[in-house]
Design a protein around this motif. Sequence first.
Motif, PDB file in Angstrom:
ATOM      1  N   THR A   1       0.808  -1.220   0.000  1.00 45.40           N
ATOM      2  CA  THR A   1       0.000   0.000   0.000  1.00 45.40           C
ATOM      3  C   THR A   1       0.843   1.274   0.000  1.00 45.40           C
ATOM      4  OG1 THR A   1      -0.169  -0.284   2.407  1.00 45.40           O
ATOM      5  CG2 THR A   1      -2.022  -1.051   1.079  1.00 45.40           C
ATOM      6  N   ARG A   2       2.134   1.114   0.108  1.00 46.30           N
ATOM      7  CA  ARG A   2       3.034   2.274   0.060  1.00 46.30           C
ATOM      8  C   ARG A   2       4.396   1.803  -0.418  1.00 46.30           C
ATOM      9  NH1 ARG A   2       3.518   6.570   5.098  1.00 46.30           N
ATOM     10  NH2 ARG A   2       4.211   8.391   3.885  1.00 46.30           N
TER      11      ARG A   2
ATOM     12  N   TYR B   1       8.993   8.032   1.933  1.00 44.66           N
ATOM     13  CA  TYR B   1       8.880   6.753   2.641  1.00 44.66           C
ATOM     14  C   TYR B   1      10.061   5.870   2.252  1.00 44.66           C
ATOM     15  CZ  TYR B   1       6.278   2.888   4.819  1.00 44.66           C
ATOM     16  OH  TYR B   1       5.863   1.868   5.637  1.00 44.66           O
TER      17      TYR B   1
ATOM     18  N   GLU C   1       5.339  -0.662   2.524  1.00 45.78           N
ATOM     19  CA  GLU C   1       4.270  -0.888   3.489  1.00 45.78           C
ATOM     20  C   GLU C   1       3.412  -2.036   2.968  1.00 45.78           C
ATOM     21  OE1 GLU C   1       1.679   2.276   5.733  1.00 45.78           O
ATOM     22  OE2 GLU C   1       0.589   1.666   3.905  1.00 45.78           O
TER      23      GLU C   1
ATOM     24  N   SER D   1       0.182  -4.319   3.837  1.00 45.29           N
ATOM     25  CA  SER D   1      -1.017  -4.338   4.678  1.00 45.29           C
ATOM     26  C   SER D   1      -1.689  -5.701   4.670  1.00 45.29           C
ATOM     27  CB  SER D   1      -2.012  -3.277   4.199  1.00 45.29           C
ATOM     28  OG  SER D   1      -1.439  -1.991   4.285  1.00 45.29           O
TER      29      SER D   1
ATOM     30  N   TYR E   1       8.493   3.934  14.661  1.00 45.25           N
ATOM     31  CA  TYR E   1       8.607   2.555  14.189  1.00 45.25           C
ATOM     32  C   TYR E   1       7.821   1.556  15.042  1.00 45.25           C
ATOM     33  CZ  TYR E   1      12.219   3.723  10.776  1.00 45.25           C
ATOM     34  OH  TYR E   1      12.904   4.242   9.690  1.00 45.25           O
TER      35      TYR E   1
ATOM     36  N   HIS F   1       6.226  -1.672  13.397  1.00 48.63           N
ATOM     37  CA  HIS F   1       4.801  -1.596  13.759  1.00 48.63           C
ATOM     38  C   HIS F   1       4.211  -2.946  14.170  1.00 48.63           C
ATOM     39  CE1 HIS F   1       5.224   2.376  12.202  1.00 48.63           C
ATOM     40  NE2 HIS F   1       5.250   2.015  10.934  1.00 48.63           N
TER      41      HIS F   1
ATOM     42  N   SER G   1      -0.126  -2.520  14.553  1.00 51.62           N
ATOM     43  CA  SER G   1      -0.251  -1.101  14.224  1.00 51.62           C
ATOM     44  C   SER G   1       0.378  -0.210  15.288  1.00 51.62           C
ATOM     45  CB  SER G   1      -1.730  -0.732  14.062  1.00 51.62           C
ATOM     46  OG  SER G   1      -2.456  -1.023  15.258  1.00 51.62           O
TER      47      SER G   1
ATOM     48  N   ALA H   1       1.440   3.543  14.610  1.00 53.92           N
ATOM     49  CA  ALA H   1       0.948   3.726  13.241  1.00 53.92           C
ATOM     50  C   ALA H   1      -0.564   3.900  13.270  1.00 53.92           C
ATOM     51  CB  ALA H   1       1.333   2.530  12.375  1.00 53.92           C
TER      52      ALA H   1
ATOM     53  N   ALA I   1      -0.200  -2.704   9.384  1.00 49.86           N
ATOM     54  CA  ALA I   1       0.675  -2.925   8.227  1.00 49.86           C
ATOM     55  C   ALA I   1       2.106  -3.109   8.710  1.00 49.86           C
ATOM     56  CB  ALA I   1       0.591  -1.759   7.252  1.00 49.86           C
TER      57      ALA I   1
ATOM     58  N   ARG J   1       5.969  -2.195   8.065  1.00 53.47           N
ATOM     59  CA  ARG J   1       6.927  -1.312   7.386  1.00 53.47           C
ATOM     60  C   ARG J   1       8.226  -2.096   7.267  1.00 53.47           C
ATOM     61  NH1 ARG J   1       8.504   5.007   8.262  1.00 53.47           N
ATOM     62  NH2 ARG J   1      10.491   4.977   7.138  1.00 53.47           N
TER      63      ARG J   1
ATOM     64  N   GLU K   1      12.069  -2.337   5.691  1.00 53.34           N
ATOM     65  CA  GLU K   1      13.183  -1.579   5.123  1.00 53.34           C
ATOM     66  C   GLU K   1      14.401  -2.476   4.937  1.00 53.34           C
ATOM     67  OE1 GLU K   1      14.274   1.959   7.163  1.00 53.34           O
ATOM     68  OE2 GLU K   1      12.215   2.705   7.364  1.00 53.34           O
TER      69      GLU K   1
END
Length: 272
Positions: free
Chosen positions: A164-165, A174, A178, A180, A205, A223, A246, A249, A253, A255, A257
């Motif tokens: 979603t991101r 970002y 992301e 979800s 985070y 998250h 969440s 957040a 979702a 996150r 990296e």
Amino acid sequence: MGGRGIVLLCLASLIGACSSDHRPAPVTTLYSGNTTSKHKINIAGNSYKVKKGDTLFAIAFSANKDVRTVAKINNIKSPYTIYPGQTIYLNYSKKQNGTRKKQPSVNGRTQYSKRKVNKTPKKELDRSKQRGYVQRQATKKSTNSKSLYNNKVRWKWPAEGKVTRRFSVKENGYKGLEISNRPGTSVNAAAGGIVVYAGSALRGYGNLIILKHTDDYLSAYAHNAKILVKEQQKVKVGEKIAEMGSTDATKTALRFEIRFKGQAVNPAKYLP
């Protein structure tokens, strides 16, 4: 044991406690799992004072620095043991950079070291050397680009769900993906490695896990509703390490990296 014996035993314990070493215990001794401290790592300026629950990996991650660089600046050797109250510097000072070193004063006047200046006019530089320099720089850039993506780490998607991101190259964009899905969805290690951070001290985070895969590569999972691993634990690619949530957040979702030498890179370049 009689009353007198109990009193003597208590006195002996107090004497032993008073004579013990009062040096703060290292963070690696104090912290071997999810942090219970309520503070957030707040990087402001060139330094940070260590608190209970911090790790050098978390501090470097928060400052977008390679942990090896931060360790070198502070003369900290592997396994990067740090202590509460210790000041961690994040950049070399001007004096360390050797920009302009101050020398002992002579006759009350401060002396500064002189740098040699190349007074040769730019037009007189050999053009073949200029061309050679450009070629070397282009080759170096090409090599770095290849090494960035053709790495030996075996990557796998960290969770099922909808992206979603996506990663943004903008300065404040970002810096991950992301993904979800429903609360409690399995979050898995995207590659084999060792847990170097598991806690909630990094602002923005939530419940965070950081895995080290090689000296150059880290991955982060943010998250989470529940963390299922502890620091220094070895994990395999695809192993469940958390449950999606969440924390810190606005929606459920993950996150995700990937960091290369401390800098966030686009995970889509690595994932199958």
